[in-house]
Motif scaffolding. Structure first.
Motif, short mmCIF file in Angstrom:
data_model
loop_
_atom_site.label_atom_id
_atom_site.label_comp_id
_atom_site.label_asym_id
_atom_site.label_seq_id
_atom_site.Cartn_x
_atom_site.Cartn_y
_atom_site.Cartn_z
N PRO A 125 0.70 -1.28 -0.18
CA PRO A 125 0.00 -0.02 -0.02
C PRO A 125 0.96 1.21 0.15
O PRO A 125 0.29 2.42 -0.40
N GLU A 129 0.20 4.21 -2.64
CA GLU A 129 -0.07 5.52 -2.29
C GLU A 129 1.05 6.47 -3.18
O GLU A 129 0.61 7.28 -3.52
N VAL A 208 -6.31 0.76 7.95
CA VAL A 208 -7.52 0.70 7.59
C VAL A 208 -7.19 -0.03 5.82
O VAL A 208 -7.52 -0.91 5.55
N THR A 209 -7.11 1.22 5.36
CA THR A 209 -6.87 0.94 3.90
C THR A 209 -5.44 0.59 3.44
O THR A 209 -5.00 0.30 2.48
N GLY A 210 -4.29 1.14 4.54
CA GLY A 210 -3.30 0.86 4.34
C GLY A 210 -2.56 2.07 3.60
O GLY A 210 -1.35 2.16 3.59
N PHE A 211 -3.23 3.22 3.08
CA PHE A 211 -2.89 4.44 2.76
C PHE A 211 -3.00 5.42 4.00
O PHE A 211 -3.87 5.60 4.47
N ILE A 214 -5.20 8.60 3.62
CA ILE A 214 -6.62 8.32 3.89
C ILE A 214 -6.90 7.84 5.38
O ILE A 214 -7.81 8.42 5.90
N ASP A 215 -6.17 7.05 5.86
CA ASP A 215 -6.30 6.56 7.23
C ASP A 215 -6.34 7.35 8.39
O ASP A 215 -6.81 7.54 9.33
#
Length: 363
Positions: A125, A129, A208-211, A214-215
């Motif tokens: 991720p 990203e 959560v998303t690995g980004f 965003i997290d």
């Protein structure tokens, strides 16, 4: 025979009905195309697996010594050799490798001691990203620059865009990264240091998303968000500059081709303004071509990320692959190469679907 021909001439619908009855059903055509696509995907995957398997067998790195170390007895060496299945015929080793990959078993890293799949899910991720930030830079900057350069062909703007594109294809990305890190971090202190985030902020955001961007935004951790942004903005911009060079050059080429078409002259003759001619008519006809270019660019960003991640200490797939090569960890190398190949295949599939959606002529 003559009467049959005479009957066909009197009743032309009879020939049409006979042709329709002989032609394949649309559902059958769709199923045949779907089957052909599945066969192509499976064949490509098998070819990719064969390449990664061959890489692990042909490179001069001994997978047994990578596990046991150089100072090992012959008994232990032979036991590990058999446990790895290296005593089996090469075709059986390949089938075992395909079966393991199909079940998600990419082996275990001798460097980290963790399963390769677990490592990839943790680090990949970060690479995605970084590539997405670079892709946004490439699209937002590259497409308008290429179109403006085409519209103002021969002007100063056109020459500047062409020089920038030439520099993006000529200057090594690692040199640009080192110079940018020296100027914007060491001298001006405008961006964060190497790495994805400062040590002080590690562990404050639940992945959560690995980004990380965003997290941290989802959790409202704006301090972490700003710190992560300060770290990603420089490597993302440098990587994005090389995508800008390619996208702007191709956008300029596609737009110049469209501006010379007859329908553009007709639109101008009708009194349409330059903006309407360029963006409503010409750009509409190059967006499908640009979609393919953007797909290829995103795949290329994964390759460029290997050097950028090494320069900036970015904990992604590139640094993971580099460390695997340095430590002769062939499971890491094979897993990383397989991941990049799978991403290329996925991107091509998605771009092909979008190509058919945007261009009805290809359906």
């Amino acid at each position: 025979m003559a009467s049959a021909d005479l009957q066909s001439e009197r009743d032309p619908n009879r020939n049409i009905d006979a042709f329709a009855a002989a032609s394949p059903h649309p559902v059958l055509i769709m199923l045949l195309r779907l089957a052909g696509r599945v066969v192509a995907i499976v064949t490509t995957l098998l070819g990719l697996l064969f390449l990664t398997f061959s890489m692990g067998r042909l490179l001069p790195a001994d997978p047994v010594l990578a596990i046991t170390g150089a100072e090992v007895s012959k008994e232990v060496y032979d036991r590990v050799y058999r446990e790895l299945g290296l005593d089996q015929p090469i075709w059986m080793q390949f089938l075992t490798y395909v079966r393991n990959v199909a079940t998600g078993d990419l082996g275990r890293s001798t460097t980290t001691g963790q399963p390769i799949l677990s490592d990839l899910l943790t680090i990949f991720p970060a690479t995605i990203e970084l590539a997405l930030v670079a892709m946004v830079v490439g699209i937002v900057v590259g497409i308008p620059l290429g179109i403006i350069a085409a519209v103002r062909r021969g002007s100063i703007i056109d020459h500047v865009v062409r020089i920038l594109a030439l520099a993006g294809h000529s200057v090594p990305i690692f040199w640009t990264g080192l110079m940018a890190l020296f100027i914007f971090y060491a001298k001006l202190r405008l961006v964060g240091a190497s790495g994805r985030i400062d040590v002080f902020y590690e562990g404050l955001v639940t992945p959560v998303t690995g980004f990380l961007l965003i997290d941290s935004a989802l959790e409202g951790q704006w301090e972490v968000f700003r710190n992560a942004l300060s770290h990603i903005i420089l490597p993302g911009s440098i990587l994005g500059y090389y995508s800008v060079a390619y996208i702007s050059r191709m956008s300029r080429s596609f737009m110049l081709e469209q501006l010379g078409q007859e329908y553009i002259l007709t639109a101008k003759a009708k009194g349409l303004g330059r903006r309407q001619v360029v963006w409503r008519h010409a750009f509409r006809n190059i967006r499908v071509q640009l979609l393919t270019i953007m797909a290829l660019t995103f795949g290329g960003l994964l390759e460029g990320a290997v050097l950028i991640e090494t320069v900036f200490g970015w904990p992604g797939l590139g640094q993971y692959l580099t460390r695997g090569l340095q430590m002769n960890d062939m499971n890491v190398v094979m897993g990383a190469v397989l991941t990049i190949g799978a991403v290329f295949l996925t991107i091509n599939m998605i771009s092909d679907v979008l190509y058919r959606i945007l261009d009805p002529r290809t359906r």
